[in-house]
Scaffold this motif. Structure first.
Motif, short mmCIF file in Angstrom:
data_model
loop_
_atom_site.label_atom_id
_atom_site.label_comp_id
_atom_site.label_asym_id
_atom_site.label_seq_id
_atom_site.Cartn_x
_atom_site.Cartn_y
_atom_site.Cartn_z
N ILE A 1 96.21 -33.23 56.11
CA ILE A 1 95.16 -32.21 56.10
C ILE A 1 93.96 -32.70 55.30
CG2 ILE A 1 96.76 -30.27 56.36
CD1 ILE A 1 96.59 -29.84 53.35
N GLY A 2 92.85 -32.05 55.51
CA GLY A 2 91.64 -32.37 54.76
C GLY A 2 90.92 -31.10 54.37
N LEU A 3 89.89 -31.24 53.58
CA LEU A 3 89.10 -30.10 53.11
C LEU A 3 87.79 -30.03 53.88
CD1 LEU A 3 88.74 -27.86 50.89
CD2 LEU A 3 87.52 -29.60 49.57
N SER A 4 87.58 -28.93 54.60
CA SER A 4 86.36 -28.78 55.39
C SER A 4 85.16 -28.48 54.50
CB SER A 4 86.53 -27.67 56.43
OG SER A 4 86.34 -26.40 55.83
N ASN B 1 77.12 -32.60 55.73
CA ASN B 1 76.55 -33.04 57.02
C ASN B 1 77.60 -33.15 58.12
OD1 ASN B 1 77.99 -35.37 56.39
ND2 ASN B 1 76.18 -36.65 56.01
N GLY B 2 78.85 -32.78 57.80
CA GLY B 2 79.91 -32.79 58.79
C GLY B 2 80.76 -34.05 58.82
N ARG B 3 80.35 -35.09 58.11
CA ARG B 3 81.07 -36.37 58.12
C ARG B 3 82.31 -36.30 57.22
NH1 ARG B 3 80.54 -41.61 55.60
NH2 ARG B 3 78.95 -40.75 54.20
N TRP B 4 83.44 -36.85 57.74
CA TRP B 4 84.68 -36.88 56.99
C TRP B 4 84.79 -38.21 56.23
CZ3 TRP B 4 88.27 -33.08 56.17
CH2 TRP B 4 88.18 -31.95 56.96
N VAL B 5 85.15 -38.14 54.96
CA VAL B 5 85.33 -39.34 54.14
C VAL B 5 86.56 -39.15 53.26
CG1 VAL B 5 82.86 -39.87 54.08
CG2 VAL B 5 83.88 -38.46 52.27
N GLN B 6 87.08 -40.27 52.78
CA GLN B 6 88.15 -40.20 51.79
C GLN B 6 87.55 -40.30 50.41
OE1 GLN B 6 91.01 -43.22 53.43
NE2 GLN B 6 92.52 -41.71 52.78
N LYS B 7 87.96 -39.42 49.54
CA LYS B 7 87.41 -39.42 48.20
C LYS B 7 87.89 -40.64 47.43
CE LYS B 7 86.76 -36.54 44.12
NZ LYS B 7 86.99 -35.22 43.49
#
Length: 220
Positions: A130-133, A214-220
């Motif tokens: 899962i990820g955080l929106s 901006n909608g882009r998914w990244v890994q922290k």
């Protein structure tokens, strides 16, 4: 005849402009205060049962509802009724917001339920399932990594988060003495969600998937 039609046209245009002016009025949202209030709520209400100190009582977590109102670190170890008394004279918007939200049964219930889900959600964030929106909600990224019941838990978690965000929007309108209209709520709701998401991104652990504004998914 032409003069009369022109008057009607001018009157109609003026009315339309007046209506647009009402719709486009900006509603004040105390972003900094809301951000600090969210942090305070997390500190005093979001507890991981797996990290519970032996002998420490956390009323309501087993039943899903708190039996005793929480205590705020903003005012020290005092009962909630004392917090409310002090909050009435507090100059800080963040303090007042935190107390207002902590006094809402729906908010304390939402946090109690989120606390119960926290251990499993932490596992799923860590695995990349899962990820955080960018609205602060939990988003499924790899369904194959979910176990039975996880999807229902995620839906319930998002509903709890929406309760907190919606309550913050209402509390800010009350704090700033602005009328709670659908238009006003609509404006502050988006800002409330964005601020909630920002806090959650900052609290995310390295390796977790997060969605930027901006909608882009990244890994922290």
């Amino acid at each position: 005849m032409k003069g009369r039609m022109m008057k009607w046209l001018i009157t109609g245009v003026c009315g339309l402009l007046a209506a647009c002016a009402i719709i486009t009025v900006n509603v004040y949202f105390p972003e900094k205060a809301a951000k600090e209030a969210y942090k305070s709520l997390d500190d005093m209400l979001l507890k991981n049962p797996a990290e519970k100190v032996p002998g420490e009582k956390q009323p309501g977590l087993e039943q899903g509802q708190p039996e005793v109102k929480p205590q705020s670190r903003l005012f020290g170890p005092q009962p909630l009724f004392s917090m409310v008394t002090e909050a009435q004279a507090a100059e800080s918007e963040a303090d007042t917001l935190a107390v207002e939200l902590a006094s809402m049964p729906e908010v304390t219930k939402a946090y109690a339920e989120m606390s119960q889900r926290l251990p499993r959600l932490t596992e799923l964030f860590g695995s990349g399932a899962i990820g955080l929106s960018n609205q602060g909600l939990v988003s499924v990224r790899d369904k194959a990594k979910l176990a039975a019941g996880d999807e229902g838990m995620i839906a319930a978690e998002n509903q709890s988060r929406k309760v907190v965000v919606g309550s913050m929007a209402k509390a800010t309108l009350k704090l700033t003495k602005q009328k709670e209209t659908p238009e006003a709520l609509g404006q502050v709701m988006g800002k409330s969600a964005a601020t909630f998401a920002e806090n959650r991104r900052e609290a995310a652990k390295p390796g977790w998937w997060i969605q930027l504004q901006n909608g882009r998914w990244v890994q922290k």
